[in-house]
Design a protein around this motif. Structure first.
Motif, PDB file in Angstrom:
ATOM      1  N   ARG A 185      17.105 -21.777 -19.936  1.00 42.23           N
ATOM      2  CA  ARG A 185      17.791 -23.008 -20.343  1.00 42.23           C
ATOM      3  C   ARG A 185      17.342 -24.133 -19.413  1.00 42.23           C
ATOM      4  O   ARG A 185      16.993 -23.897 -18.255  1.00 42.23           O
ATOM      5  CB  ARG A 185      19.301 -22.845 -20.227  1.00 42.23           C
ATOM      6  CG  ARG A 185      19.887 -21.660 -20.971  1.00 42.23           C
ATOM      7  CD  ARG A 185      19.963 -21.876 -22.443  1.00 42.23           C
ATOM      8  NE  ARG A 185      20.993 -22.888 -22.755  1.00 42.23           N
ATOM      9  CZ  ARG A 185      21.225 -23.357 -23.975  1.00 42.23           C
ATOM     10  NH1 ARG A 185      20.484 -22.939 -24.991  1.00 42.23           N
ATOM     11  NH2 ARG A 185      22.173 -24.241 -24.182  1.00 42.23           N
ATOM     12  N   TRP A 186      17.349 -25.368 -19.940  1.00 41.30           N
ATOM     13  CA  TRP A 186      17.041 -26.488 -19.041  1.00 41.30           C
ATOM     14  C   TRP A 186      18.328 -27.081 -18.494  1.00 41.30           C
ATOM     15  O   TRP A 186      19.410 -26.940 -19.072  1.00 41.30           O
ATOM     16  CB  TRP A 186      16.173 -27.542 -19.721  1.00 41.30           C
ATOM     17  CG  TRP A 186      16.776 -28.259 -20.912  1.00 41.30           C
ATOM     18  CD1 TRP A 186      18.071 -28.634 -21.092  1.00 41.30           C
ATOM     19  CD2 TRP A 186      16.091 -28.692 -22.092  1.00 41.30           C
ATOM     20  NE1 TRP A 186      18.253 -29.281 -22.275  1.00 41.30           N
ATOM     21  CE2 TRP A 186      17.049 -29.338 -22.914  1.00 41.30           C
ATOM     22  CE3 TRP A 186      14.781 -28.639 -22.527  1.00 41.30           C
ATOM     23  CZ2 TRP A 186      16.723 -29.903 -24.140  1.00 41.30           C
ATOM     24  CZ3 TRP A 186      14.441 -29.196 -23.745  1.00 41.30           C
ATOM     25  CH2 TRP A 186      15.404 -29.814 -24.550  1.00 41.30           C
ATOM     26  N   VAL A 232      12.753 -22.064 -23.246  1.00 36.73           N
ATOM     27  CA  VAL A 232      12.329 -23.451 -23.066  1.00 36.73           C
ATOM     28  C   VAL A 232      10.814 -23.451 -23.164  1.00 36.73           C
ATOM     29  O   VAL A 232      10.140 -22.701 -22.444  1.00 36.73           O
ATOM     30  CB  VAL A 232      12.784 -24.016 -21.711  1.00 36.73           C
ATOM     31  CG1 VAL A 232      12.249 -25.428 -21.520  1.00 36.73           C
ATOM     32  CG2 VAL A 232      14.305 -23.999 -21.604  1.00 36.73           C
ATOM     33  N   GLN A 288      13.812 -26.711 -26.544  1.00 42.00           N
ATOM     34  CA  GLN A 288      14.750 -25.670 -26.118  1.00 42.00           C
ATOM     35  C   GLN A 288      15.311 -24.988 -27.357  1.00 42.00           C
ATOM     36  O   GLN A 288      15.798 -25.660 -28.276  1.00 42.00           O
ATOM     37  CB  GLN A 288      15.888 -26.239 -25.279  1.00 42.00           C
ATOM     38  CG  GLN A 288      16.931 -25.200 -24.878  1.00 42.00           C
ATOM     39  CD  GLN A 288      17.991 -25.772 -23.950  1.00 42.00           C
ATOM     40  OE1 GLN A 288      17.904 -25.668 -22.745  1.00 42.00           O
ATOM     41  NE2 GLN A 288      19.009 -26.402 -24.545  1.00 42.00           N
TER      42      GLN A 288
END
Length: 300
Positions: A185-186, A232, A288
């Protein structure tokens, strides 16, 4: 007939019938027989190891020999061509007498040894810090140095019940799954975002890795990407639209994308279960994917 008691005038040639006696050098005189001044040998002078230095020493000996020899020759010869009386000897000096050549001592130049050349150490850019890796088990709070730049986190948990990962930044809930989990995840996508800690809820062992996009994101330079679960992706290519599919999933399927050239983008897909469709997306882009099934992205 010449009176033997009468001295012979200086400079007159000797009687050819009389044997010629070579002049004898005065042992106290520095002038050798014949009246020639010899240049003293010039020894090699130790000094700097230089070819220029050796050449200068040899040249000086040659100059001294030529000057001294020229002075004596000028003294022996007069303007009217008649031999002149030698001042240092009463014996006549034969006109044909030739001074022995003056040989300067051979000068051997010391070998020039250049100091070893040490190559300058190549200038290298220090490597970027490696991703930060934290390992734990069960529920925990992970405090980190303040993060204000866009980053990617990878969370893996061998769990059998609820698995939750939260950020104290604006991203909030990052992972909410049941059982084992592995995905990316960002965080800190928004300007001014600040993350200082993560909250973990888990029933087993887990690993949290934090790094930059270059270090952690999945690369897809061709513009095509596929996978399973959360990820991502740095999507390459020059597409202006992409086809997105999701299969074998029963939960939320969400896709966000932002152009790396313009920064524009946002939510592309938000569905439950399977999905297939074409959406506008300007590549290259940062994408994402949130999914529990298999997915694909390809230029349309």
């Amino acid at each position: 007939m010449t009176d033997p008691t009468t001295p012979m005038p200086a400079g007159e040639p000797a009687d050819p019938s009389q044997p010629q006696v070579p002049p004898t050098a005065d042992p106290t005189s520095t002038t050798p027989a014949g009246g020639m001044l010899l240049g003293a040998p010039v020894p090699a002078t130790p000094g700097k190891r230089s070819h220029v230095r050796a050449w200068a020493v040899g040249g000086l000996a040659l100059v001294i020999a030529l000057c001294c020899g020229g002075a004596v020759i000028g003294a022996v010869s007069s303007d009217d061509g008649k031999p002149s009386t030698g001042a240092s000897s009463s014996s006549p000096t034969p006109a044909a007498t030739t001074a022995s050549p003056t040989t300067a001592a051979p000068t051997t130049a010391a070998p020039t040894s250049a100091p070893p050349t040490t190559a300058a150490a190549p200038t290298t850019t220090p490597p970027a810090p490696k991703p930060k890796v934290i390992k734990g088990r069960g529920d925990d709070v992970v405090r980190i140095p303040e993060l204000t730049d866009l980053a990617v986190v990878k969370f893996t948990c061998r769990c059998s019940s609820n698995t939750v990962l939260r950020s104290d930044g604006p991203d909030g809930l990052l992972v909410n799954a049941i059982g084992s989990y592995s995905g990316k995840r960002w965080i800190n996508l928004e300007d001014g975002a600040l993350t200082t800690q993560f909250e973990v809820e888990a029933t087993g062992s887990w690993t949290l890795s934090i790094g930059s996009v270059d270090q952690m994101a999945t690369k897809a330079p061709s513009g095509k990407a596929s996978g399973k679960g959360d990820n991502v992706i740095v999507l390459g290519g020059e597409a202006s639209a992409v086809k997105i599919t999701h299969s074998r999933g029963s939960s939320n399927f969400v896709v966000h994308a932002y152009s790396l050239e313009t920064g524009e983008g946002g939510l592309l897909v938000n569905e439950i279960g399977g999905y297939s469709g074409v959406r506008p997306l300007t590549a290259p882009a940062l994408v994402q994917v949130t999914a529990d099934g298999s997915w694909t992205i390809a230029p349309a």
